[in-house]
Design a protein around this motif. Structure first.
Motif, PDB file in Angstrom:
ATOM      1  N   CYS A  62      71.913  99.735 101.053  1.00 49.26           N
ATOM      2  CA  CYS A  62      72.761  99.038 100.087  1.00 49.26           C
ATOM      3  C   CYS A  62      72.648  99.671  98.705  1.00 49.26           C
ATOM      4  N   HIS A  63      73.728  99.588  97.953  1.00 47.15           N
ATOM      5  CA  HIS A  63      73.751 100.103  96.583  1.00 47.15           C
ATOM      6  C   HIS A  63      73.910  98.990  95.557  1.00 47.15           C
ATOM      7  N   THR A  64      74.214  97.777  96.006  1.00 46.43           N
ATOM      8  CA  THR A  64      74.420  96.651  95.102  1.00 46.43           C
ATOM      9  C   THR A  64      73.772  95.399  95.672  1.00 46.43           C
ATOM     10  N   LEU A  65      73.138  94.643  94.776  1.00 44.51           N
ATOM     11  CA  LEU A  65      72.547  93.367  95.140  1.00 44.51           C
ATOM     12  C   LEU A  65      73.262  92.289  94.343  1.00 44.51           C
ATOM     13  N   LYS A  66      73.610  91.200  95.016  1.00 40.18           N
ATOM     14  CA  LYS A  66      74.225  90.084  94.300  1.00 40.18           C
ATOM     15  C   LYS A  66      73.612  88.785  94.778  1.00 40.18           C
ATOM     16  N   LEU A  67      73.765  87.761  93.952  1.00 36.08           N
ATOM     17  CA  LEU A  67      73.336  86.422  94.347  1.00 36.08           C
ATOM     18  C   LEU A  67      74.255  85.413  93.693  1.00 36.08           C
ATOM     19  N   ALA A  68      74.319  84.257  94.292  1.00 33.49           N
ATOM     20  CA  ALA A  68      75.096  83.148  93.749  1.00 33.49           C
ATOM     21  C   ALA A  68      74.164  81.962  93.596  1.00 33.49           C
ATOM     22  N   THR A  69      74.333  81.231  92.512  1.00 34.86           N
ATOM     23  CA  THR A  69      73.522  80.045  92.279  1.00 34.86           C
ATOM     24  C   THR A  69      74.357  78.979  91.600  1.00 34.86           C
ATOM     25  N   LEU A  70      73.952  77.755  91.773  1.00 31.37           N
ATOM     26  CA  LEU A  70      74.645  76.667  91.106  1.00 31.37           C
ATOM     27  C   LEU A  70      74.548  76.849  89.597  1.00 31.37           C
ATOM     28  N   GLU A  71      75.607  76.535  88.902  1.00 37.29           N
ATOM     29  CA  GLU A  71      75.604  76.630  87.443  1.00 37.29           C
ATOM     30  C   GLU A  71      74.479  75.779  86.853  1.00 37.29           C
ATOM     31  N   SER A  72      74.156  74.685  87.497  1.00 35.79           N
ATOM     32  CA  SER A  72      73.106  73.784  87.017  1.00 35.79           C
ATOM     33  C   SER A  72      71.689  74.287  87.299  1.00 35.79           C
ATOM     34  N   ASN A  73      71.539  75.334  88.104  1.00 32.35           N
ATOM     35  CA  ASN A  73      70.211  75.842  88.464  1.00 32.35           C
ATOM     36  C   ASN A  73      69.730  76.826  87.390  1.00 32.35           C
TER      37      ASN A  73
END
Length: 115
Positions: A62-73
């Protein structure tokens, strides 16, 4: 594709959490983690993130790492930015406000392990 790993305490065999990649596509790995309440704020997330970031680049290509999180976290948002991930936008959801973060691999703080 996805790839998740259970995190188990060596001495006790206790399940500490699960970490890995919700989605692997076109050189992009979307990282996520769940840590049991009794193990939160004890460095588990940091250790898993470091290992998974290196694994994503070295073993999965992989060349890119991403993550998603709740705006409230706020804790995860701070965790992501301190490790070089930058916010790139919001994710549409009918139930919650999500933010997405991304960074190019390798991350500055972590080295690829030579074998």
């Amino acid at each position: 594709e996805s790839c998740f790993m259970d995190v188990v305490h060596d001495a006790t065999g206790e399940l500490v959490g699960t970490a890995g990649f919700r989605e692997l596509r076109d050189g992009v790995a979307e990282w996520g983690i769940v840590v049991t309440c009794s193990w939160q704020r004890r460095g588990v997330c940091e250790e898993c993130f470091q290992c998974n970031a290196v694994y994503a680049q070295q073993e999965l290509g992989c060349h890119t790492l991403k993550l998603a999180t709740l705006e409230s976290n706020l804790v995860m948002r701070e965790f992501a930015t301190k490790r070089g991930l930058v916010p790139v936008g919001e994710i549409e959801s009918s139930r919650h406000e999500w933010l997405q973060y991304t960074a190019a691999l390798p991350l500055k703080h972590y080295q690829v392990i030579s074998t």
